[in-house]
Design a protein around this motif. Structure first.
Motif, short mmCIF file in Angstrom:
data_model
loop_
_atom_site.label_atom_id
_atom_site.label_comp_id
_atom_site.label_asym_id
_atom_site.label_seq_id
_atom_site.Cartn_x
_atom_site.Cartn_y
_atom_site.Cartn_z
N GLN A 1 0.84 -1.20 0.00
CA GLN A 1 0.00 0.00 0.00
C GLN A 1 0.87 1.25 0.00
OE1 GLN A 1 -3.65 0.45 0.27
NE2 GLN A 1 -2.96 2.52 -0.24
N ILE A 2 0.66 2.12 -0.98
CA ILE A 2 1.35 3.41 -0.98
C ILE A 2 0.84 4.23 0.21
CG2 ILE A 2 1.64 5.60 -2.21
CD1 ILE A 2 3.23 3.35 -3.48
N THR A 3 1.78 4.75 1.02
CA THR A 3 1.40 5.43 2.26
C THR A 3 1.63 6.93 2.23
OG1 THR A 3 3.59 5.14 3.25
CG2 THR A 3 2.00 3.33 3.55
N ASP B 1 7.61 4.13 0.97
CA ASP B 1 7.22 4.01 -0.44
C ASP B 1 8.43 3.72 -1.34
OD1 ASP B 1 4.65 4.48 0.35
OD2 ASP B 1 4.56 6.54 -0.39
N TYR C 1 -6.45 0.56 -12.98
CA TYR C 1 -5.24 -0.18 -12.61
C TYR C 1 -4.70 -0.93 -13.83
CZ TYR C 1 -5.27 0.40 -7.50
OH TYR C 1 -5.17 0.91 -6.22
N VAL D 1 2.24 7.35 -9.12
CA VAL D 1 2.75 6.01 -8.83
C VAL D 1 3.21 5.33 -10.10
CG1 VAL D 1 2.16 3.72 -7.95
CG2 VAL D 1 1.34 5.77 -6.75
N ASP E 1 -3.20 1.81 -4.38
CA ASP E 1 -3.29 3.25 -4.16
C ASP E 1 -4.54 3.73 -4.89
OD1 ASP E 1 -2.52 5.89 -3.36
OD2 ASP E 1 -1.81 6.24 -5.40
N ASP E 2 -5.65 3.79 -4.19
CA ASP E 2 -6.94 4.05 -4.83
C ASP E 2 -7.16 5.53 -5.10
OD1 ASP E 2 -7.45 1.38 -4.90
OD2 ASP E 2 -8.85 1.36 -3.22
N THR E 3 -6.25 6.10 -5.91
CA THR E 3 -6.39 7.49 -6.33
C THR E 3 -6.63 7.56 -7.84
OG1 THR E 3 -3.97 7.66 -6.49
CG2 THR E 3 -5.00 8.43 -4.45
#
Length: 353
Positions: free
Chosen positions: A7-9, A15, A40, A130, A175-177
């Motif tokens: 998970q990207i934090t 990261d 994705y 990302v 990374d749900d962006t």
């Protein structure tokens, strides 16, 4: 296969280790699923034949369905394409990095396994931080279709990537962006007239402002080329895509008639004991009182509909919907991209009222 899920934090030191891990996997011929601004993607080294074969295998994707090569620098166009025409430079200036893919004649270094056996290559430069950083740090060109089982709705959330690909790929970066929600616009520049092979967030009108004459492929206007022997130049042109587990039907016509018809169909299905979903918009949600009703966004702003389309289709899978009825959308601007996906997801099941 044990899939690494990271998970990207936003913590740089944490990261940095994720990118380092992903880079090693890509350089060694492995597969990494990662977020882009569209959906994705499932990435592998685009110049590695075995990596491309692994992508097809992980997705269950037909090997004549070309992969898009993702780059981190616009100068990479010259390294992958035999020639870079003025039209490509104009689109790059206007839309790269961003949700646009251009098709050019390929150089020999790009294997046929990546291009579906074609002599052209599809190239995109994502703007998602990302994706951009992963490609840049890996030092490879990344071939990447959407990170889902072939034929299913493209994932805009990591949980659906994990649902489809856990145990089939080396790594998933969560990374749900993802903010656009549908795949990139594809423009074929390998022939004399620029031609849209897949509509997306970059619309036909936007392209014409930059290039002047731009056509839209007849297969796109017709919806697909399923019954033909034409070699598909763009991902998804020849195969059913985006399909939920439920039977999806689009209802098209004036809004009052559409709502009346959908409510009739839903009532019949509910009487039979089925679980039924409805896809509508904020403006029309009040028209539906039965079934599982979901708004895709604002009809007045179809970019919001595009952003939510795949997520809602996946949500109906989660709740076990057996039938879904959707309103239709305008076949222009971003609505054209929405309808392109909806029609494929519905297997061309459309009721005109």
């Amino acid at each position: 296969m044990d899939t690494i899920i990271e998970q990207i934090t936003g913590n740089e030191s944490e990261d940095a280790l994720i990118y380092e891990k992903a880079s090693k996997i890509l350089r060694s011929g492995g597969l990494v699923a990662f977020p882009t601004e569209t959906v994705y993607g499932l990435g592998g080294d685009a110049l590695n034949k075995d990596a491309s074969r692994k992508i097809y295998a992980a997705k269950g994707r037909p090997s004549d369905n070309p992969l898009i090569v993702h780059i981190a620098d616009r100068n990479d166009l010259y390294k992958l394409a035999e020639e870079v025409p003025e039209t490509a430079l104009k689109l790059a200036d206007a839309f790269m990095p961003g949700p646009i893919t251009i098709i050019l004649k390929k150089k020999e270094c790009v294997p046929g396994e990546t291009t579906g056996g074609l002599d052209t290559v599809a190239i995109r430069m994502p703007r998602h931080p990302v994706a951009a950083r992963m490609i840049r740090e890996s030092g490879v060109y990344v071939a990447a279709p959407s990170a889902n089982t072939s034929g299913r709705p493209s994932p805009t959330k990591a949980k659906y990537v994990i649902e489809d690909l856990n145990g089939k790929v080396d790594m998933i970066i969560a990374d749900d962006t993802v903010d656009i929600g549908i795949e990139s616009t594809i423009v074929d520049l390998s022939e004399e007239v620029p031609t849209v092979l897949r509509p997306g967030y970059i619309t036909l009108e936007m392209l014409r402002k930059v290039l002047g004459r731009v056509e839209i492929d007849k297969a796109v206007e017709a919806g697909n080329i399923l019954a033909s022997d034409i070699a598909p130049k763009a991902p998804g042109m020849k195969y059913r895509h985006y399909a939920p587990k439920a039977e999806l039907t689009i209802v098209s016509g004036n809004e009052d008639s559409v709502a009346q018809k959908i409510n009739e169909l839903v009532s019949k299905r509910l009487e039979d004991g089925a679980k039924v979903g409805i896809m509508t918009t904020d403006e029309n949600i009040y028209r539906y009182t039965k079934g599982e009703v979901r708004s895709l966004g604002l009809r007045a702003d179809e970019a919001t509909v595009a952003k939510n389309l795949f997520a809602v289709l996946r949500e109906f899978d989660d709740i076990g919907a057996e039938y879904i009825y959707s309103e239709a959308f305008a076949n222009s601007n971003v609505g054209q991209a929405v309808m392109n996906r909806l029609i494929k997801a519905a297997g061309h099941s459309i009721i005109e009222v």
